[in-house]
Enzyme design. Structure first.
Site: not given
Ligand code: CO
Length: 134
Positions: A7, A79, A130
């Site tokens: 994502h 992020h 991440e």
């Molecule tokens: Co995230």
């Protein structure tokens, strides 16, 4: 090492307005809001055919998203998340390459119930990364 893009996360000052924008203006499938007190965020996920957008809104007093929005009042990209098969192996390899893992370096449970870690943006072209174990 990294696999699919899981994502892209966008910090937003108004979660309902952002969810409506993705649902109504962009015509995407949008989840209900989900509070994650351990992470200091409320999330809404936008489902795309090939990935997801994570809309992030601060939850509680000590949210890193609140600090981000103080610097970026209109919101912005926060992020990006890549999938990895083995998060401990990925962490150890990244550290051996000189990358900094945020926090105590131990994976936490992220928004999908999977183990996640964050990598220092200064080591990745100014972008907070991440990694999520699949
Ligand atoms: Co995230």
């Amino acid at each position: 090492m990294i696999g699919r893009l899981n994502h892209i996360a966008i910090a937003v000052p108004d979660l309902a307005a952002a969810a409506a924008l993705y649902r109504d203006t962009l015509g995407a499938k949008v989840s209900a809001p989900d509070d994650l007190p351990d992470h200091g965020v409320t999330t809404v996920f936008v489902e795309l055919e090939n990935s997801k957008i994570e809309l992030l809104h601060p939850l509680g007093d000590n949210s890193t998203i609140a600090r981000y929005l103080a610097r970026n009042p209109e919101g912005g990209m926060h992020h990006i998340c890549f999938e990895v098969a083995d998060i401990i192996a990925a962490r150890d390899q990244l550290r051996s390459e000189g990358a900094r893992v945020l926090g105590d370096g131990e994976p936490r449970i992220g928004a999908h119930g999977k183990r996640v870690l964050f990598l220092h943006p200064k080591d990745f072209c100014g972008t907070l990364i991440e990694i999520e174990e699949t």
